[in-house]
Structures are given as structure tokens and as C-alpha cells.
Design a protein around this motif. Structure first.
Motif, PDB file in Angstrom:
ATOM      1  N   GLN A   1       6.762  -8.202  -2.278  1.00  0.00           N
ATOM      2  CA  GLN A   1       6.755  -7.831  -3.685  1.00  0.00           C
ATOM      3  C   GLN A   1       5.671  -8.625  -4.397  1.00  0.00           C
ATOM      4  OE1 GLN A   1      11.079  -8.175  -4.806  1.00  0.00           O
ATOM      5  NE2 GLN A   1      10.643  -6.311  -5.943  1.00  0.00           N
ATOM      6  N   ASP A   2       5.070  -7.999  -5.402  1.00  0.00           N
ATOM      7  CA  ASP A   2       4.003  -8.639  -6.165  1.00  0.00           C
ATOM      8  C   ASP A   2       4.622  -9.478  -7.280  1.00  0.00           C
ATOM      9  OD1 ASP A   2       1.752  -9.367  -7.539  1.00  0.00           O
ATOM     10  OD2 ASP A   2       0.846  -7.372  -7.504  1.00  0.00           O
TER      11      ASP A   2
ATOM     12  N   GLU B   1       3.075 -10.892  -9.657  1.00  0.00           N
ATOM     13  CA  GLU B   1       2.342 -10.612 -10.888  1.00  0.00           C
ATOM     14  C   GLU B   1       1.815  -9.179 -10.810  1.00  0.00           C
ATOM     15  OE1 GLU B   1      -0.538 -13.589 -11.867  1.00  0.00           O
ATOM     16  OE2 GLU B   1       0.718 -15.229 -11.143  1.00  0.00           O
ATOM     17  N   ALA B   2       2.746  -8.227 -10.847  1.00  0.00           N
ATOM     18  CA  ALA B   2       2.402  -6.819 -10.656  1.00  0.00           C
ATOM     19  C   ALA B   2       1.480  -6.325 -11.759  1.00  0.00           C
ATOM     20  CB  ALA B   2       3.673  -5.976 -10.614  1.00  0.00           C
TER      21      ALA B   2
ATOM     22  N   THR C   1       0.119  -9.745   2.433  1.00  0.00           N
ATOM     23  CA  THR C   1       0.858 -10.103   1.222  1.00  0.00           C
ATOM     24  C   THR C   1       0.251  -9.344   0.041  1.00  0.00           C
ATOM     25  OG1 THR C   1       1.688 -11.954  -0.094  1.00  0.00           O
ATOM     26  CG2 THR C   1      -0.602 -12.066   0.600  1.00  0.00           C
ATOM     27  N   VAL C   2       0.971  -9.289  -1.094  1.00  0.00           N
ATOM     28  CA  VAL C   2       0.479  -8.645  -2.313  1.00  0.00           C
ATOM     29  C   VAL C   2       0.482  -9.664  -3.448  1.00  0.00           C
ATOM     30  CG1 VAL C   2       1.080  -6.255  -1.779  1.00  0.00           C
ATOM     31  CG2 VAL C   2       2.822  -7.771  -2.707  1.00  0.00           C
ATOM     32  N   TYR C   3      -0.552  -9.544  -4.318  1.00  0.00           N
ATOM     33  CA  TYR C   3      -0.703 -10.513  -5.401  1.00  0.00           C
ATOM     34  C   TYR C   3      -1.629  -9.936  -6.453  1.00  0.00           C
ATOM     35  CZ  TYR C   3      -1.514 -15.137  -7.561  1.00  0.00           C
ATOM     36  OH  TYR C   3      -1.589 -16.197  -8.436  1.00  0.00           O
ATOM     37  N   ARG C   4      -1.153  -9.899  -7.697  1.00  0.00           N
ATOM     38  CA  ARG C   4      -1.948  -9.463  -8.843  1.00  0.00           C
ATOM     39  C   ARG C   4      -2.566  -8.075  -8.621  1.00  0.00           C
ATOM     40  NH1 ARG C   4      -5.159 -15.090 -10.425  1.00  0.00           N
ATOM     41  NH2 ARG C   4      -3.277 -16.296 -10.982  1.00  0.00           N
TER      42      ARG C   4
ATOM     43  N   SER D   1      -3.147  -6.433  -5.809  1.00  0.00           N
ATOM     44  CA  SER D   1      -3.973  -6.237  -4.620  1.00  0.00           C
ATOM     45  C   SER D   1      -3.171  -6.560  -3.368  1.00  0.00           C
ATOM     46  CB  SER D   1      -5.229  -7.109  -4.654  1.00  0.00           C
ATOM     47  OG  SER D   1      -6.088  -6.722  -5.701  1.00  0.00           O
ATOM     48  N   LEU D   2      -3.507  -5.843  -2.312  1.00  0.00           N
ATOM     49  CA  LEU D   2      -2.948  -6.131  -0.989  1.00  0.00           C
ATOM     50  C   LEU D   2      -3.979  -6.941  -0.211  1.00  0.00           C
ATOM     51  CD1 LEU D   2      -0.878  -5.588   1.387  1.00  0.00           C
ATOM     52  CD2 LEU D   2      -2.347  -3.641   1.971  1.00  0.00           C
TER      53      LEU D   2
ATOM     54  N   SER E   1       8.939 -15.094  -1.090  1.00  0.00           N
ATOM     55  CA  SER E   1       8.724 -14.109  -2.133  1.00  0.00           C
ATOM     56  C   SER E   1       8.842 -14.806  -3.479  1.00  0.00           C
ATOM     57  CB  SER E   1       9.735 -12.963  -2.032  1.00  0.00           C
ATOM     58  OG  SER E   1       9.626 -12.099  -3.141  1.00  0.00           O
TER      59      SER E   1
END
Length: 479
Positions: free
Chosen positions: A244-245, A247-248, A300-303, A305-306, A452
Motif C-alpha cells: 500500500q502507498d 502517501e497515495a 514497493t509503492v511510494y508517492r 510510483s511503483l 507497511s
């Protein structure tokens, strides 16, 4: 007239001579039937010896019968091996059928035992959770001890002390029939009122520490029991990564869950789910086809982006989820890849990317480090290495790792049902130490463990199962 009589006499004489030389015999023909033969030799053969009489014909007949018998016997002998082979083949087929039937029975028995084992494990899990609930439940309030005294002799039924508001409320609560009379235990109503003593066992429970929760950024204290969210439908989901992000970024909300099945040589599908409920049901709302193949379970996902490792390379790719295009790519300097320095379970887990409160991290190893774990903090936009730390624990000796609050933790075993988190390295102090925090691999093949930040839990992929763990962090030490 005389001439006619002379001719008749000659004919009779010739006929008598022919009768003297005529022969009659009986014999069997080639088919075995009786045959009578009457032979009258011709005048030319009357002087030849009878060499082919009844004896020769009988001999020929017997020879013919013998030949027929031999042919039948020979035919029976040549057919015998064929019949024997057919019987052997039939017996072999019957044995194979019996073996197949027994195999099916054994498989059925194995499946039944596995179901029973699963049910027992589920029951044990429920009992363990119930035990944890009982342990965490606060102790019931005890009625304070009332010392005996002379004033109790004629005071009537005893009442709780004035400070016990709960008991006072219960004593005056009306019953179902509307009667507002006091509710008392029968022992209090009908027992002797001269002297009664209440005894209570007091257990001292320490007050909870407000800093010992999962909202701070202290050192890891404990990991809870695994909670299963979903089981994969096919072999492609034996191991993978879900995330899960924290900071989606629009168009995806903070509840969006992403998943990659990492089995196979052509791994490039990214599945998106609106929330955890849709993940558990298996209904993706988005499926993206990545431009480069994915290696391992370290994504991983962040802001928005994958971040993932490109197959058979040390290249890290930043894939923008909104534009569905590659935003950045960079080689991780000197990092091993495709089986050079994986975790102990394998899976080409040479580069493991993760996100915590301090940003984007990469866990890997190099030939210079001789297989020891190297931790690097990366710029999430350019993927450049900002700073690196070299630990003193070999990457191939641990099953997985994760980073919380700048501290890397390693899991000892990926298959043992009960194992430990055995090592912690703090990037703030550049110091590592051995620890022993219990950790459970519920399904005995844990191929991915990541922190997470979105839920402040551990996410894991354990043998077809997507699971999570609650965390408990200690007090943050202030220098």
C-alpha cells in the motif's frame, strides 16, 4: 455258330484270369474315413509285382494322419506362448488397476488428513487468540473488604461501600417486572448478618506506557499473530508481493492495495484493488502491464510510483502509476542480481526495496561486501544513492528483512512455523545487534516480509497466502 461259342469261352477264360488277379482292400483316407478299393490290373500290368498293395496305401494313410496330428500339435505349441503372454498381460493390467485404486485411496486419505490438520490448526489458532483476549482483558472490579464491627449487628442486609458506584447502581436497578427493590445475592439476604467478610485477591497490573504502541518510531518489541486476508487461486500466486502507498497520489486513494504474482519468467502484471475487502474477494479494479519484467518480490509503492528491480539486472525502475509510464531508471551500484546474493529462500531476491518513515530503502549486497547486507537510502525521484551502510550479517543466511524507522530487522527462517527476528541494524547509530523476537510462518514458506507504513503493520506472502502482522514498538530513545 462254332466260332461264336469259341469267342464266348475265351472271354470267360480271360475274365476268370482277371478275377484271379483282381484285388479288394479297405483303408482310411487322409480325413480318417473308411474307404474300400477294388482293383483289376490291366493286361499290361498283370505281370508286375504288387508293390503298391493295401499295405502301402494304409501306410500312406497313417502317415497322413500322423502329419495332421503333428500339424495340430505344432499349431497348439506356437499358440501357447501367445496365450500365456495374453494372460500375463491381463494379470499385469489387473495389478496396475489395483495399484491405481490403492493410490487413489491413499490420496483421498491424505487429503482427509490434511483437512483435519487444517481444522486442528484453525482451532488451535482460535484458542490462542481467545487466550490472548483473556490475557488482555482487565481484571473485574472487586468489592472492597468491609471490616466487621458492632454496627453490623442490627444494620440489616449489608450494602456495598459508598465509593462503589457500580454496585450501588446494580443494587437499585429495577428488574424486568418493574420492581425497583434492591438486587442482592441470596447469601447476603438470608445469611447471618452478624459477621461477614469479603476476601479479594489483588493482582498488580502495570499501567500501560503510552509510548509502547505502534504509532511511535521506537525499537520493535513484538510481532503479533499472522492474519490471513486471501489465498491465491493458482500456482502463479505461490509467492509474490503486496503493498500500500503511505502517501497515495491521485487518481488512486490511500486504501488502494497493489499485488504482483512473482512466479514465472514473464512477470509484468500489477493488480490494483480499491481496498482490503476487494483484495480478500479477489476483485481487482485495475490491471497494469509494466514495461519491464519484474524480478523477485522486492517491489514497493511510494508517492504514486511503483519501484521494482528489472529482471536479470541491477536496474531499479520507477513506474508512475498515474501516467502508466517509466518515470526514472538507474543501476544500483555494484549490487548483485539474479541469484548472486538472495535471501535464503531463493527467488532471485538480491535487491529488496522498502519504504518507512524516513523514505525509500534498498537492501542488497555486493562483491566488495562479500555477501554481507548493504543498506542504501535512495532518492525517490532520481533513484540515486544518498547514503549506504554495510552490516556484518550475510544476506544469504537470513530469510527476509524489513525496515522500520531506519532500523533493519532480519527474519531467521522462512519455513519454520515458529522462528525469530534475529538481528537489528540501526542506521542512526551504525550499530547492529542480535535479538530474538518471536515470529510465526503460519503456512511454512514466507517469501516476502515488508513493513507497511500505510497501516503500520508487516505485510507478508506465505505460501499462496497474503497475511499481515500487528506490531508493537517500544519507547523512542531521545539522545
Amino acid at each position: 455258330m462254332f466260332l461264336l461259342l469259341l469267342l464266348c469261352m475265351c472271354g470267360l477264360l480271360l475274365r476268370g484270369d482277371a478275377q484271379d488277379r483282381a484285388s479288394l482292400w479297405r483303408g482310411n483316407d487322409r480325413s480318417g474315413r473308411c474307404q474300400y478299393t477294388f482293383t483289376v490290373p490291366s493286361p499290361a500290368e498283370s505281370t508286375c509285382p504288387q508293390t503298391s498293395g493295401p499295405e502301402m496305401e494304409g501306410l500312406k494313410t497313417r502317415l497322413g494322419l500322423l502329419e495332421g496330428l503333428v500339424s495340430r500339435l505344432t499349431g497348439g505349441d506356437t499358440g501357447a506362448p501367445q496365450a500365456s503372454g495374453a494372460r500375463a498381460q491381463a494379470e499385469l493390467q489387473e495389478a496396475l488397476d489395483r495399484a491405481a485404486g490403492e493410490r487413489n485411496l491413499l490420496r483421498g486419505e491424505k487429503e482427509r488428513l490434511e483437512r483435519e490438520l487444517g481444522a486442528l490448526q484453525h482451532r488451535m489458532e482460535e484458542m490462542r487468540r481467545e487466550m490472548e483476549k483473556l490475557r488482555s482483558r482487565p481484571c473485574p472490579l472487586q468489592t472492597p473488604v468491609v471490616p466487621p464491627g458492632p454496627s453490623l449487628q442490627n444494620s440489616g442486609p449489608m450494602r456495598p461501600a459508598a465509593g462503589s458506584s457500580q454496585m450501588s447502581h446494580l443494587m437499585t436497578r429495577p428488574n424486568r417486572q418493574g420492581d425497583s427493590s434492591s438486587l442482592r445475592d441470596s447469601a447476603w439476604q438470608f445469611g447471618q448478618t452478624g459477621f461477614q467478610e469479603l476476601k479479594a485477591e489483588v493482582t498488580e497490573v502495570p499501567a500501560p506506557d503510552g509510548a509502547d504502541d505502534n504509532t511511535g518510531c521506537g525499537e520493535l518489541v513484538s510481532v503479533g499473530e499472522p492474519v490471513t486476508h486471501r489465498k491465491a487461486d493458482n500456482i502463479a500466486g505461490k509467492y509474490g508481493v503486496w503493498m500500500q502507498d503511505p502517501e497515495a497520489v491521485s487518481p488512486y486513494g490511500p486504501n488502494m492495495v497493489w499485488r504482483i504474482d512473482a512466479i514465472g519468467t514473464d512477470v509484468r502484471q500489477l493488480f490494483g484493488y480499491e481496498d482490503m475487502e476487494q483484495l480478500s474477494k479477489g476483485f481487482p479494479s485495475k490491471v497494469l502491464l509494466l514495461p519491464e519484467l519484474v524480478e523477485s518480490t522486492g517491489a514497493t509503492v511510494y508517492r504514486g510510483s511503483l519501484y521494482y528491480q528489472r529482471r536479470r539486472s541491477r536496474t531499479i525502475i520507477r513506474y508512475d502509476l498515474a501516467s502508466e509510464s517509466t518515470a526514472a531508471r538507474r543501476d544500483l551500484p555494484h549490487a548483485g542480481f539474479h541469484g548472486q546474493y538472495p535471501y535464503s529462500w531463493g527467488g532471485y531476491t538480491d535487491i529488496d526495496l522498502s519504504v518507512d518513515e524516513q523514505g525509500l530503502w534498498a537492501v542488497y549486497s555486493t562483491s566488495k561486501a562479500k555477501g554481507a547486507i548493504v543498506i542504501s537510502q535512495l532518492d525517490p525521484n532520481t533513484l540515486q544513492v544518498k547514503k549506504s551502510w554495510e552490516t556484518n550479517i550475510r544476506k544469504t543466511s537470513v530469510a527476509n528483512s524489513f525496515i522500520i524507522c531506519g532500523k533493519m530487522y532480519t527474519v531467521s527462517s522462512y519455513a519454520a512455523p515458529t522462528t525469530v527476528i534475529n538481528y537489528m541494524y540501526d542506521t542512526a547509530t551504525s550499530q547492529g545487534k542480535t535479538i530474538a523476537i518471536p515470529f510465526r510462518n503460519k503456512y511454512h514458506y514466507n517469501s516476502m516480509v515488508d513493513y507497511s507504513l500505510a497501516q503500520r503493520k508487516l505485510f507478508a506472502w506465505d505460501n499462496f497466502h497474503i497475511v499481515s502482522y500487528d506490531l508493537r514498538l517500544g519507547r523512542k530513545q531521545v539522545n
